[in-house]
Scaffold this active site. Structure first.
Site, mmCIF file in Angstrom:
data_model
loop_
_atom_site.group_PDB
_atom_site.id
_atom_site.type_symbol
_atom_site.label_atom_id
_atom_site.label_comp_id
_atom_site.label_asym_id
_atom_site.label_seq_id
_atom_site.Cartn_x
_atom_site.Cartn_y
_atom_site.Cartn_z
ATOM 1 N N GLU A 206 43.431 -50.511 -113.888
ATOM 2 C CA GLU A 206 42.283 -50.096 -114.676
ATOM 3 C C GLU A 206 42.674 -49.757 -116.101
ATOM 4 O OE1 GLU A 206 41.566 -47.024 -111.638
ATOM 5 O OE2 GLU A 206 41.720 -45.610 -113.300
ATOM 6 N N CYS B 161 43.134 -40.971 -114.781
ATOM 7 C CA CYS B 161 44.183 -41.931 -114.465
ATOM 8 C C CYS B 161 44.192 -42.354 -112.989
ATOM 9 C CB CYS B 161 45.499 -41.272 -114.833
ATOM 10 S SG CYS B 161 46.961 -42.130 -114.350
HETATM 11 N N1 SAH Z 1 52.994 -41.836 -116.476
HETATM 12 C C1 SAH Z 1 52.722 -41.423 -117.792
HETATM 13 C C2 SAH Z 1 51.503 -42.072 -118.398
HETATM 14 C C3 SAH Z 1 50.342 -42.281 -117.505
HETATM 15 S S1 SAH Z 1 49.592 -40.823 -116.840
HETATM 16 C C4 SAH Z 1 52.617 -39.904 -117.870
HETATM 17 O O1 SAH Z 1 52.598 -39.264 -116.844
HETATM 18 O O2 SAH Z 1 52.613 -39.410 -118.986
HETATM 19 C C5 SAH Z 1 48.575 -40.407 -118.221
HETATM 20 C C6 SAH Z 1 48.152 -38.985 -118.290
HETATM 21 O O3 SAH Z 1 47.171 -38.709 -117.272
HETATM 22 C C7 SAH Z 1 49.315 -38.022 -118.080
HETATM 23 O O4 SAH Z 1 49.379 -37.035 -119.083
HETATM 24 C C8 SAH Z 1 48.974 -37.449 -116.732
HETATM 25 O O5 SAH Z 1 49.588 -36.244 -116.553
HETATM 26 C C9 SAH Z 1 47.434 -37.445 -116.786
HETATM 27 N N2 SAH Z 1 46.805 -37.175 -115.490
HETATM 28 C C10 SAH Z 1 47.158 -37.646 -114.282
HETATM 29 N N3 SAH Z 1 46.404 -37.083 -113.307
HETATM 30 C C11 SAH Z 1 45.543 -36.235 -113.911
HETATM 31 C C12 SAH Z 1 44.522 -35.331 -113.447
HETATM 32 N N4 SAH Z 1 44.232 -35.213 -112.160
HETATM 33 N N5 SAH Z 1 43.854 -34.600 -114.380
HETATM 34 C C13 SAH Z 1 44.130 -34.719 -115.704
HETATM 35 N N6 SAH Z 1 45.079 -35.541 -116.194
HETATM 36 C C14 SAH Z 1 45.784 -36.297 -115.315
HETATM 37 FE FE1 SF4 Z 2 52.946 -41.577 -112.709
HETATM 38 FE FE2 SF4 Z 2 52.886 -38.911 -112.805
HETATM 39 FE FE3 SF4 Z 2 52.021 -40.375 -114.908
HETATM 40 FE FE4 SF4 Z 2 50.626 -40.301 -112.606
HETATM 41 S S1 SF4 Z 2 51.004 -38.614 -114.001
HETATM 42 S S2 SF4 Z 2 51.074 -42.119 -113.794
HETATM 43 S S3 SF4 Z 2 52.302 -40.221 -111.074
HETATM 44 S S4 SF4 Z 2 54.111 -40.249 -114.075
#
Ligand code: SAH
Ligand code: SF4
Length: 359
Positions: free
Chosen positions: A94, A348
Site C-alpha cells: 500500500e 502503516c
Molecule cells: N520501518 C520504518 C518505516 C516504515 S514504518 C520505520 O519503522 O521507521 C513508518 C512509521 O509508521 C514509523 O514511524 C512507525 O513507527 C509508524 N507506525 C507503525 N505502526 C504505527 C501505529 N500503530 N501507530 C502510529 N504509527 C505507526
Molecule cells: Fe517494520 Fe517496525 Fe517500521 Fe513496522 S514500524 S514497518 S515493523 S520497522
C-alpha cells in the site's frame, strides 16, 4: 540489466542506455524514453509519440511499462488517499497520498511509499510488523507508487493546488534501509533531473535504526533526510517496542544520528509514537529530552493508530499535550502530528491487513 525487471522503472540509467543500444537505436532515444516514463507519465508506450511506432512496439514486446495494478482506493475525509496495489507475483502493498495546505505557504503533495512486502523488524504495535516479511520491493515497484500518484494529481487539472508531487517519504510498509541497493536506485531515478526530478531535500527515509546503513547513507552523494523511529528513551522499553534495538541500542543509534546530521547538513527527525500507559509519562518525556539534548534534532509526536493489537492504544488528548509541553520546556523542538486518514486505515500496513483478513 537488473536481475529482476518487472517494468521499465526497474532499469537504472545505464540499463536504459544498454536497452536502447541493444535495440539498435541512437542514444538520444534514452532521454525520450525517460521523459515519456517519468515526466509525461505515459500509461502506454503508444503515448510516447516522439518515438517511432516500430520502437514503441518493440519496447512493448520487451519490457512492461508498469509493475503495479490498483486493487483498492480509499479517500479519507481529510483528503488522504490510500491505495492497495497488486504486484506481478500477486502480493499486495500500500501507499498513500497526503495533501497539506500549509496556510499561505506552498502546498505540499506527499507520497508515502512502501519498500518491502511485510517487514522483518516485527514491531508489536505495527500492522506491517505483524504480517511478517515476504520480500523486498524492486526499484520499479517503489518508483511506480510515486508515478501512480503523480498521474492521479495531474488529472485534476491546472487549477488544482496539488497538481504535482512535491515530497516523497519512505514511510510505508517495510524497513527501507533493509532494502538498501534497490532503495538507492529508486532515489537516484526519482531525483535525477532527467527522470522524475524531485529535490533530495524533499525526500525522507524513515528507519527503525539500522546503524551501519545510516552510516553508509550519510556518505552517499544524494543527501536525503532521515526520520528515526525512536518510540522510547531507554533500551529496556525500546527492545520491546522496536526489537532491532537489541542489535543497535540507543548508545549506538543516537551518535549515528548526530553524525548523520553533521555529514549531510540535514537535521534528523525522531518519530515518537505515544502509547497509553507505555511511553507517555512526564518522566519519559524528561528522559527523552535528556537523551536528545545536544543532537539538534526535531521530534514528531504521533498518537498511536489503533491496530488489531489491543495492547497499544493512543493516550488521551490531555496526556499527549502534557507530554509535548514537557519536551518543549526542556528545549526540544517538537511537532504534534495528527494521524492522517484514520477513517480509511491509513496507518502503516493497516489497509493491507484488513484486505488480507477479508479474503
Ligand atoms: N520501518 C520504518 C518505516 C516504515 S514504518 C520505520 O519503522 O521507521 C513508518 C512509521 O509508521 C514509523 O514511524 C512507525 O513507527 C509508524 N507506525 C507503525 N505502526 C504505527 C501505529 N500503530 N501507530 C502510529 N504509527 C505507526
Ligand atoms: Fe517494520 Fe517496525 Fe517500521 Fe513496522 S514500524 S514497518 S515493523 S520497522
Amino acid at each position: 540489466m537488473s536481475a529482476i525487471s518487472n517494468a521499465i522503472t526497474d532499469l537504472a540509467l545505464k540499463d536504459i542506455e544498454e536497452l536502447v543500444e541493444a535495440l539498435g537505436e541512437p542514444q538520444y532515444r534514452v532521454n525520450q524514453i525517460l521523459s515519456g516514463v517519468y515526466q509525461k507519465l505515459a500509461v502506454s508506450y503508444n503515448e510516447m509519440t516522439d518515438l517511432p511506432v516500430s520502437l514503441r512496439q518493440r519496447l512493448e514486446n520487451t519490457i512492461p511499462l508498469h509493475s503495479l495494478t490498483q486493487v483498492q482506493k480509499l479517500i479519507s475525509k481529510d483528503g488522504t488517499v490510500k491505495v492497495l496495489f497488486r504486484l506481478k507475483d500477486g502480493k499486495t502493498i500500500e501507499a498513500a497520498l497526503m495533501l497539506y495546505s500549509a496556510g499561505a505557504g506552498r502546498p505540499r503533495t506527499t507520497v508515502c511509499l512502501s519498500t518491502q512486502v511485510g517487514c522483518p523488524i516485527g514491531c508489536p504495535f505495527c500492522a506491517t510488523g505483524q504480517q511478517g516479511f515476504e520480500r523486498n520491493l524492486t526499484p520499479g515497484e517503489m518508483i511506480d507508487q510515486v508515478l501512480y500518484f503523480a498521474r492521479e494529481v495531474r488529472k485534476d487539472g491546472e487549477e488544482n493546488r496539488h497538481s504535482h508531487i512535491t515530497n516523497i517519504v519512505f514511510m510505508g510498509m517495510g524497513e527501507p534501509l533493509a532494502n538498501y541497493e534497490a532503495l538507492m536506485q529508486a532515489i537516484d531515478m526519482l531525483t535525477s533531473p532527467r527522470c522524475f526530478g524531485t529535490s533530495p531535500r524533499n525526500i525522507i527515509i524513515s528507519t527503525a535504526g539500522l546503524v551501519p546503513l545510516i552510516q553508509r547513507l550519510s556518505k552517499e552523494k544524494i543527501k536525503v533526510g532521515i526520520a528515526v523511529s525512536l518510540h522510547a528513551s531507554d533500551n529496556k522499553l525500546r527492545n520491546r517496542l522496536v526489537p532491532l534495538n537489541k542489535r543497535y541500542p540507543l548508545e549506538e543509534l543516537i551518535p549515528a544520528c548526530t553524525e548523520y546530521a553533521k555529514k549531510t547538513g540535514r537535521r534528523v527527525s525522531f518519530e515518537y509514537i505515544l502509547f497509553a500507559g507505555i511511553n507517555d509519562s512526564l518522566a519519559q518525556a524528561k528522559a527523552l529530552a535528556v537523551l536528545l539534548s545536544g543532537t539538534n534534532c526535531h521530534v514528531n509526536l504521533i498518537p498511536a493508530n489503533r491496530t488489531t493489537n489491543a495492547g497499544f492504544q493512543p493516550p488521551s488528548r490531555n496526556k499527549v499535550l502534557a507530554f509535548e509541553k514537557e519536551l518543549e520546556l526542556a528545549g526540544i523542538n517538537c511537532t504534534l502530528r495528527l494521524s492522517r486518514g484514520q477513517d480509511i486505515n491509513a496507518g502503516c500496513g493497516q489497509l493491507r491487513s484488513s484486505y488480507i483478513a477479508g479474503i
